[in-house]
Design a protein around this motif. Structure first.
Motif, mmCIF file in Angstrom:
data_model
loop_
_atom_site.group_PDB
_atom_site.id
_atom_site.type_symbol
_atom_site.label_atom_id
_atom_site.label_comp_id
_atom_site.label_asym_id
_atom_site.label_seq_id
_atom_site.Cartn_x
_atom_site.Cartn_y
_atom_site.Cartn_z
ATOM 1 N N GLY A 204 0.784 -1.202 0.108
ATOM 2 C CA GLY A 204 0.019 0.029 0.230
ATOM 3 C C GLY A 204 0.824 1.320 -0.117
ATOM 4 O O GLY A 204 0.529 2.237 -0.656
ATOM 5 N N ALA A 205 2.060 1.302 0.833
ATOM 6 C CA ALA A 205 2.881 2.312 0.737
ATOM 7 C C ALA A 205 3.342 2.519 -0.744
ATOM 8 O O ALA A 205 3.575 3.729 -1.121
ATOM 9 C CB ALA A 205 3.887 2.156 1.796
ATOM 10 N N MET B 146 0.776 4.048 -2.807
ATOM 11 C CA MET B 146 0.724 5.469 -2.413
ATOM 12 C C MET B 146 1.720 6.549 -3.217
ATOM 13 O O MET B 146 1.704 7.471 -3.599
ATOM 14 C CB MET B 146 0.640 5.679 -0.830
ATOM 15 N N MET C 142 -0.172 7.672 -6.141
ATOM 16 C CA MET C 142 -0.835 8.938 -5.463
ATOM 17 C C MET C 142 0.078 9.851 -4.747
ATOM 18 O O MET C 142 -0.467 10.942 -4.448
ATOM 19 C CB MET C 142 -1.938 8.186 -4.352
ATOM 20 N N ILE D 243 -1.254 13.557 -3.590
ATOM 21 C CA ILE D 243 -1.231 14.144 -2.399
ATOM 22 C C ILE D 243 -0.248 15.174 -2.275
ATOM 23 O O ILE D 243 -0.755 16.373 -1.490
ATOM 24 C CB ILE D 243 -0.663 13.056 -1.376
ATOM 25 N N LEU E 287 -5.490 13.171 3.210
ATOM 26 C CA LEU E 287 -5.036 11.938 3.697
ATOM 27 C C LEU E 287 -5.915 10.726 3.979
ATOM 28 O O LEU E 287 -5.556 9.838 4.506
ATOM 29 C CB LEU E 287 -3.875 12.213 4.893
ATOM 30 N N PRO F 86 -5.736 7.547 1.760
ATOM 31 C CA PRO F 86 -4.617 6.883 1.962
ATOM 32 C C PRO F 86 -4.583 5.938 3.238
ATOM 33 O O PRO F 86 -4.390 4.682 3.171
ATOM 34 C CB PRO F 86 -3.275 7.678 2.217
ATOM 35 N N MET G 33 -7.284 3.309 2.867
ATOM 36 C CA MET G 33 -6.688 2.136 2.082
ATOM 37 C C MET G 33 -5.699 1.304 3.254
ATOM 38 O O MET G 33 -5.833 0.221 3.076
ATOM 39 C CB MET G 33 -5.709 2.865 1.047
ATOM 40 N N PHE G 34 -5.002 1.781 4.038
ATOM 41 C CA PHE G 34 -4.306 1.175 5.038
ATOM 42 C C PHE G 34 -5.074 0.466 6.016
ATOM 43 O O PHE G 34 -4.733 -0.679 6.188
ATOM 44 C CB PHE G 34 -3.238 1.993 5.596
#
Length: 356
Positions: free
Chosen positions: A41-42, A45, A49, A53, A93, A96, A99-100
């Protein structure tokens, strides 16, 4: 004793034991799978993304640089300004963070599905026992976790060093280029770094998941006696089942014997077989077999018939045929109408003669 008990557990756990362990919250799970998903996921991002962001955050912060004279520097003004800034950045944020959270949930649900078990959160003295904690500290699982942690730190450190050291040796290159170019290079470097780390952690997660599954099965293995006992409990104790079957047969036999006095005639072989027939010319279309038996049961049927003055007729072929072909409370088949009619006719004539 513990080693002997472990050595005797050679059978794979049954589906019933696996289900019971699942109900208790005891399932195979790997924390490395969760770490892999979070790092993935990181990576998503930062790689996909990150620009969006950064633009949104820059848009919220730009006002501090472009219009600093419009801010009120008193306590109320700073509080409102900080609250608005935190709210704006929080909204950026939110995606994200969501998502986490989803990835963290999938990291568990994807491994063992949804489980609702209160046992894991139920207080137990063993969990707070210093001796139990000491044993867990030096258990095989703790050793594996320790080795795994060291491997991850060493591998990730090696990757970071391999990627970062060449850049740190030439810092002057960053001074001679535009800041946007520098930021682009840092972004690409961070993406490559995350890809490398995610790849390594993914391999570790796959190996750890397989190990956790293996360890879970090993912990739930059963002895041969446990398998037999579970099978016995699932199927029912043979002795109890035999007693229940005998009780049912006895009750069925008692009910059958209770109907012998109602019979119109008992046909015998003369001692090996006995069948009791009931016939009411006005109520029945054909005679009904109300009782039958062989050997000892046949003898009991004869005794009950004699006690209740039910006519007994010896006809070995017919007795054997009806015993084999007709079930209790069933009408006799048409093939035997003629022979049974002769017997019942004989009984009726006998009764009339007796009355006269």
């Amino acid at each position: 004793m513990a080693d002997d008990d472990k050595d005797s557990k050679t059978e794979d756990p049954s589906s019933r034991k696996l289900g019971k362990a699942r109900e208790d919250g005891q399932v195979a799970q790997s924390q490395e799978v969760k770490s892999f998903l979070m790092l993935g996921g990181a990576l998503f991002m930062v790689a996909v993304m990150g620009g969006w962001i950064a633009d949104k955050v820059a848009l919220r912060v730009r006002v501090f640089l472009e219009q600093p004279d419009t801010f009120h520097l008193d306590a109320v003004g700073l509080r409102d300004l900080l609250a608005r800034l935190l709210l704006d950045i929080g909204l950026v944020l939110a995606m994200p963070i969501a998502m986490f959270i989803v990835l963290a949930i999938l990291g568990g649900v994807g491994q063992f599905g949804l489980i609702f078990s209160a046992k894991k959160i139920t207080p137990e003295l063993q969990k707070i026992s210093p001796l139990a904690g000491f044993k867990r500290l030096f258990s095989v699982r703790a050793l594996v976790e320790g080795v795994k942690g060291i491997v991850k730190v060493v591998v990730v450190s090696a990757i970071v060093a391999a990627l970062m050291l060449p850049r740190l040796r030439t810092p002057e290159l960053f001074m001679d280029q535009d800041i946007l170019v520098t930021l682009g290079q840092i972004h690409r470097l961070l993406v490559v770094l995350l890809i490398s780390v995610v790849t390594i952690v993914g391999a570790i997660a796959a190996a750890d998941f397989a190990f956790q599954k293996y360890k879970h099965i090993e912990e739930l293995k059963m002895t041969k006696q446990e398998v037999k006992d579970e099978h016995k409990n699932a199927e029912g104790d043979p002795q109890i089942k035999s007693k229940i079957r005998q009780l049912r047969m006895r009750r069925a036999r008692e009910r059958m014997m209770a109907r012998v006095p109602e019979a119109s005639v008992v046909i015998t072989n003369p001692t090996h077989f006995a069948v009791a027939l009931k016939y009411d010319m006005d109520m029945m279309s054909a005679p009904v077999l109300v009782a039958k038996g062989q050997d000892f049961i046949a003898l009991k049927i004869r005794e009950v018939a004699e006690e209740n003055e039910v006519p007994i007729v010896e006809n070995p072929p017919l007795a054997r045929a009806l015993f084999a072909a007709v079930e209790i409370d069933h009408e006799i088949p048409p093939d035997h109408y003629k022979a049974v009619a002769e017997v019942i006719g004989y009984v009726m004539r006998l009764k009339k003669a007796t009355k006269r």
